[in-house]
Scaffold this motif. Sequence first.
Motif, short mmCIF file in Angstrom:
data_model
loop_
_atom_site.label_atom_id
_atom_site.label_comp_id
_atom_site.label_asym_id
_atom_site.label_seq_id
_atom_site.Cartn_x
_atom_site.Cartn_y
_atom_site.Cartn_z
N HIS A 92 54.35 89.36 31.92
CA HIS A 92 54.07 89.65 30.52
C HIS A 92 53.25 88.52 29.91
N GLY A 93 52.28 88.89 29.10
CA GLY A 93 51.52 87.88 28.37
C GLY A 93 50.05 88.15 28.37
N THR A 94 49.30 87.12 27.99
CA THR A 94 47.86 87.20 27.84
C THR A 94 47.18 86.70 29.11
N TRP A 95 46.36 87.55 29.69
CA TRP A 95 45.60 87.22 30.89
C TRP A 95 44.13 87.07 30.48
N MET A 96 43.49 86.02 31.00
CA MET A 96 42.09 85.75 30.67
C MET A 96 41.29 85.53 31.96
N PRO A 97 39.99 85.80 31.90
CA PRO A 97 39.15 85.56 33.08
C PRO A 97 39.15 84.08 33.47
N PHE A 98 39.01 83.85 34.74
CA PHE A 98 39.02 82.50 35.32
C PHE A 98 38.13 81.54 34.54
N GLU A 99 36.87 81.93 34.30
CA GLU A 99 35.91 81.03 33.66
C GLU A 99 36.37 80.61 32.27
N MET A 100 36.95 81.54 31.53
CA MET A 100 37.41 81.21 30.18
C MET A 100 38.61 80.27 30.21
N VAL A 101 39.53 80.53 31.13
CA VAL A 101 40.70 79.66 31.24
C VAL A 101 40.27 78.27 31.71
N GLU A 102 39.33 78.23 32.64
CA GLU A 102 38.84 76.94 33.11
C GLU A 102 38.25 76.12 31.96
N THR A 103 37.45 76.77 31.12
CA THR A 103 36.85 76.09 29.97
C THR A 103 37.91 75.60 29.00
N LEU A 104 38.87 76.46 28.67
CA LEU A 104 39.94 76.08 27.75
C LEU A 104 40.82 74.98 28.36
N ALA A 105 41.12 75.10 29.66
CA ALA A 105 41.98 74.11 30.31
C ALA A 105 41.34 72.74 30.34
N MET A 106 40.01 72.68 30.50
CA MET A 106 39.33 71.38 30.49
C MET A 106 39.51 70.67 29.17
N LYS A 107 39.68 71.44 28.10
CA LYS A 107 39.81 70.85 26.77
C LYS A 107 41.24 70.46 26.44
N ILE A 108 42.24 71.18 26.96
CA ILE A 108 43.61 70.94 26.50
C ILE A 108 44.63 70.60 27.58
N ALA A 109 44.27 70.77 28.84
CA ALA A 109 45.28 70.64 29.90
C ALA A 109 45.23 69.32 30.66
N TRP A 110 44.68 68.29 30.08
CA TRP A 110 44.60 67.00 30.75
C TRP A 110 45.95 66.52 31.29
N PRO A 111 47.05 66.67 30.51
CA PRO A 111 48.34 66.17 31.00
C PRO A 111 48.82 66.83 32.31
N ILE A 112 48.36 68.02 32.59
CA ILE A 112 48.81 68.71 33.82
C ILE A 112 47.65 68.97 34.78
N ARG A 113 46.55 68.26 34.61
CA ARG A 113 45.32 68.53 35.37
C ARG A 113 45.55 68.54 36.89
N GLU A 114 46.38 67.61 37.39
CA GLU A 114 46.60 67.55 38.83
C GLU A 114 47.38 68.76 39.34
N HIS A 115 48.14 69.39 38.45
CA HIS A 115 48.91 70.57 38.84
C HIS A 115 48.08 71.84 38.81
N LEU A 116 46.85 71.75 38.31
CA LEU A 116 45.99 72.92 38.24
C LEU A 116 44.98 72.98 39.39
N ILE A 117 45.06 72.02 40.30
CA ILE A 117 44.15 71.97 41.45
C ILE A 117 44.18 73.28 42.25
N PRO A 118 45.32 73.93 42.48
CA PRO A 118 45.27 75.17 43.24
C PRO A 118 44.40 76.25 42.59
N PHE A 119 44.26 76.23 41.28
CA PHE A 119 43.43 77.22 40.61
C PHE A 119 41.98 76.78 40.50
N PHE A 120 41.76 75.54 40.06
CA PHE A 120 40.42 75.11 39.69
C PHE A 120 39.78 74.11 40.65
N GLY A 121 40.54 73.65 41.62
CA GLY A 121 40.01 72.70 42.57
C GLY A 121 39.96 71.29 42.05
#
Length: 121
Positions: A92-121
């Motif tokens: 359940h929830g909001t699903w977004m295309p990879f490119e959009m999540v990648e752009t948003l994550a670069m702006k706000i997900a710094w604290p968990i960046r190492e945990h996002l390697i499986p998705f974004f490399g």
Amino acid sequence: MSTSNSTAGTRQHNMTCVRYNAPDTPKGYIIVDEYPLNGQVLMIDKEDDFILWSSLWKALGSCEVNITRILELRPDLSRAIRIIKLGNNKIHGTWMPFEMVETLAMKIAWPIREHLIPFFG
């Protein structure tokens, strides 16, 4: 729901491939790669690379996904997002295309960046 034995990711993050019933999607199911992070299950749809934004947002420590606020900031997203409300609660929830999540994550997900390697490399 079915689980395969295939895993990917990093040493720290083992992704599992799972099929979930999703009656409000065109096929009635989705197949995802998933792994846990901070009490949430991060997921990426294997067929179209949509990412469950809701769980990523919660993994950052935010309690609710304010999709209305996101759409105010990025009205272009309204045509691209998918909201799943039926089926297994994990999806359940909001699903977004990879490119959009990648752009948003670069702006706000710094604290968990190492945990996002499986998705974004």
